[in-house]
Design an enzyme around this catalytic site. Sequence first.
Site, PDB file in Angstrom:
ATOM      1  N   LYS A 247      15.182  -6.594   3.670  1.00  0.00           N
ATOM      2  CA  LYS A 247      15.746  -5.454   5.156  1.00  0.00           C
ATOM      3  C   LYS A 247      17.115  -5.555   5.515  1.00  0.00           C
ATOM      4  O   LYS A 247      18.033  -4.954   5.983  1.00  0.00           O
ATOM      5  CB  LYS A 247      14.903  -5.763   6.651  1.00  0.00           C
ATOM      6  CG  LYS A 247      13.822  -5.206   5.894  1.00  0.00           C
ATOM      7  CD  LYS A 247      11.997  -5.348   6.711  1.00  0.00           C
ATOM      8  CE  LYS A 247      11.051  -4.170   6.397  1.00  0.00           C
ATOM      9  NZ  LYS A 247      10.005  -3.483   7.628  1.00  0.00           N
TER      10      LYS A 247
ATOM     11  N   THR B 216      11.503 -19.468  20.388  1.00  0.00           N
ATOM     12  CA  THR B 216      12.950 -20.162  19.696  1.00  0.00           C
ATOM     13  C   THR B 216      13.889 -19.054  21.181  1.00  0.00           C
ATOM     14  O   THR B 216      14.235 -17.911  21.049  1.00  0.00           O
ATOM     15  CB  THR B 216      14.192 -19.981  18.708  1.00  0.00           C
ATOM     16  OG1 THR B 216      13.200 -20.531  17.618  1.00  0.00           O
ATOM     17  CG2 THR B 216      15.127 -20.438  19.120  1.00  0.00           C
TER      18      THR B 216
ATOM     19  N   GLY C 238      13.365 -10.267  12.747  1.00  0.00           N
ATOM     20  CA  GLY C 238      13.347  -8.919  12.033  1.00  0.00           C
ATOM     21  C   GLY C 238      12.650  -7.552  12.876  1.00  0.00           C
ATOM     22  O   GLY C 238      12.949  -7.178  12.950  1.00  0.00           O
TER      23      GLY C 238
ATOM     24  N   GLY D 180      -1.518  -3.262  12.534  1.00  0.00           N
ATOM     25  CA  GLY D 180      -0.226  -2.512  12.225  1.00  0.00           C
ATOM     26  C   GLY D 180      -0.950  -1.437  11.630  1.00  0.00           C
ATOM     27  O   GLY D 180       0.687  -0.871  10.842  1.00  0.00           O
TER      28      GLY D 180
ATOM     29  N   ARG E 165       1.168  -1.531   0.248  1.00  0.00           N
ATOM     30  CA  ARG E 165      -0.011  -0.243  -0.207  1.00  0.00           C
ATOM     31  C   ARG E 165       1.177   0.988   0.330  1.00  0.00           C
ATOM     32  O   ARG E 165       0.083   2.126   0.286  1.00  0.00           O
ATOM     33  CB  ARG E 165      -0.393   0.334   1.310  1.00  0.00           C
ATOM     34  CG  ARG E 165      -2.187  -1.178   1.614  1.00  0.00           C
ATOM     35  CD  ARG E 165      -3.016  -0.908   2.307  1.00  0.00           C
ATOM     36  NE  ARG E 165      -3.343  -1.989   2.438  1.00  0.00           N
ATOM     37  CZ  ARG E 165      -4.190  -1.934   3.518  1.00  0.00           C
ATOM     38  NH1 ARG E 165      -5.416  -0.652   3.832  1.00  0.00           N
ATOM     39  NH2 ARG E 165      -5.353  -3.460   3.173  1.00  0.00           N
ATOM     40  N   SER E 166       2.126   1.135   0.297  1.00  0.00           N
ATOM     41  CA  SER E 166       2.554   2.052  -0.060  1.00  0.00           C
ATOM     42  C   SER E 166       2.970   2.923  -1.210  1.00  0.00           C
ATOM     43  O   SER E 166       2.947   4.515  -0.764  1.00  0.00           O
ATOM     44  CB  SER E 166       4.364   1.878   0.333  1.00  0.00           C
ATOM     45  OG  SER E 166       4.912   0.652   1.957  1.00  0.00           O
TER      46      SER E 166
ATOM     47  N   ASP F 210      10.873   1.570  11.498  1.00  0.00           N
ATOM     48  CA  ASP F 210       9.430   1.330  11.877  1.00  0.00           C
ATOM     49  C   ASP F 210       9.433   1.285  13.674  1.00  0.00           C
ATOM     50  O   ASP F 210       7.987   1.699  13.351  1.00  0.00           O
ATOM     51  CB  ASP F 210       9.850  -1.018  11.453  1.00  0.00           C
ATOM     52  CG  ASP F 210       9.618  -1.526   9.888  1.00  0.00           C
ATOM     53  OD1 ASP F 210       9.040  -0.690   9.185  1.00  0.00           O
ATOM     54  OD2 ASP F 210      10.670  -2.117   9.800  1.00  0.00           O
TER      55      ASP F 210
HETATM   56  P1  ATR Z   1      10.496 -10.811  10.605  1.00  0.00           P
HETATM   57  O1  ATR Z   1      11.820 -10.733   9.763  1.00  0.00           O
HETATM   58  O2  ATR Z   1       8.535 -10.734  10.006  1.00  0.00           O
HETATM   59  O3  ATR Z   1      10.439 -10.999  12.466  1.00  0.00           O
HETATM   60  P2  ATR Z   1      11.420 -14.181  11.039  1.00  0.00           P
HETATM   61  O4  ATR Z   1      13.077 -13.158  11.220  1.00  0.00           O
HETATM   62  O5  ATR Z   1      11.376 -14.881  10.068  1.00  0.00           O
HETATM   63  O6  ATR Z   1      10.522 -12.975  10.029  1.00  0.00           O
HETATM   64  O7  ATR Z   1      10.862 -14.090  12.435  1.00  0.00           O
HETATM   65  C1  ATR Z   1       9.509 -14.568  12.303  1.00  0.00           C
HETATM   66  C2  ATR Z   1       9.018 -14.199  14.505  1.00  0.00           C
HETATM   67  O8  ATR Z   1       7.383 -15.403  14.288  1.00  0.00           O
HETATM   68  C3  ATR Z   1      10.291 -15.362  15.366  1.00  0.00           C
HETATM   69  O9  ATR Z   1      10.259 -14.457  15.826  1.00  0.00           O
HETATM   70  C4  ATR Z   1       9.224 -16.470  15.098  1.00  0.00           C
HETATM   71  O10 ATR Z   1       9.855 -17.974  16.057  1.00  0.00           O
HETATM   72  P3  ATR Z   1      11.321 -18.552  15.864  1.00  0.00           P
HETATM   73  O11 ATR Z   1      12.391 -17.208  16.394  1.00  0.00           O
HETATM   74  O12 ATR Z   1      10.813 -19.244  17.150  1.00  0.00           O
HETATM   75  O13 ATR Z   1      11.430 -18.762  14.682  1.00  0.00           O
HETATM   76  C5  ATR Z   1       8.167 -16.347  14.783  1.00  0.00           C
HETATM   77  N1  ATR Z   1       7.334 -17.571  14.456  1.00  0.00           N
HETATM   78  C6  ATR Z   1       7.264 -17.944  13.193  1.00  0.00           C
HETATM   79  N2  ATR Z   1       6.352 -18.938  13.002  1.00  0.00           N
HETATM   80  C7  ATR Z   1       5.675 -19.451  14.840  1.00  0.00           C
HETATM   81  C8  ATR Z   1       4.584 -19.654  15.112  1.00  0.00           C
HETATM   82  N3  ATR Z   1       4.034 -20.656  14.465  1.00  0.00           N
HETATM   83  N4  ATR Z   1       4.631 -19.478  16.470  1.00  0.00           N
HETATM   84  C9  ATR Z   1       5.146 -19.069  17.555  1.00  0.00           C
HETATM   85  N5  ATR Z   1       6.248 -18.545  16.544  1.00  0.00           N
HETATM   86  C10 ATR Z   1       6.328 -18.156  15.604  1.00  0.00           C
END
Ligand code: ATR
Length: 267
Positions: free
Chosen positions: A59, A146, A123, A235, A9-10, A95
Amino acid sequence: MGHPIAHSRSPRIHARFAELTGAPLRYEARLVPLDGFPQALRDFAAQGGRGCNVTVPFKLEAAQCATTRSERVQFAGAANTLVFEGGAIHADNTDGLGLVADIERNAGFALAGRDVLLVGAGGAAAGVLGPLIAAGARHVTVANRTLAKAEALTASHAALAALHKTELLALVPQALERDFDLIINATTSSLAGDAVPVPAHVLRPGSLAYDMMYGPAAAGFLAWARAHGATPRDGLGMLVEQAAEAFLIWRGVRPPSAQVLAELRSA
Ligand code: ATR
């Protein structure tokens, strides 16, 4: 620049900013091949481009490609706004400023002294932790599936947190025991169709529950928050406010972002 980009949408937001401020800006969406980001930057600069926004998944690469990086980029390790100057590329990250502006100005929720739960440590979370600390949050827990990623994120912000007297904690969601004033979902769990990755007792009536996504991707989290008496917010405002901060960097004038957000919501 992003991949995918068709949904963005930017271009519409920046066109409206240009109209409302009288500061002309040509802003188009570019689909960049997954292995072609540095080349896309070179091509755009050669074509007279003066800067760009960068979205998923570039990014981190944007921060690495830049010749200079704002403090915000150094903390986040990621950039969403680039400025081309001569042969140099300056990287910034708007952001977190966008999130804080939307929470404080548009939602009327002052961050100073608040207890905040940031869910996720990728990120998106990295981009907003520094600005949340700088806005005066009293406590920020970063909860992530994690644990090591949550710990790395809080460790990289420890000095900033000490400076602002913000308490920082890293936990796995199962270890969350208390409730918070503000819960921010910075995970991508909804994209995988998974449930909200924290227990409902983190919410209390009156908590602000914020999803950094908008549209269908945010719907599950917002419904969950509403069902537990919290105030849900998507958001979209963050999107508009981060764009306004980028516009300010490029054109030297901050557009009337609240007006544009209201227009987007009513459309
Ligand atoms: P972004 O850059 O959009 O933040 P990313 O770096 O892939 O994307 O990070 C995704 C985040 O969503 C992470 O914190 C991920 O948890 P992990 O670090 O444990 O992978 C979290 N995430 C993604 N799917 C998830 C799920 N099904 N349940 C819980 N956390 C999830």
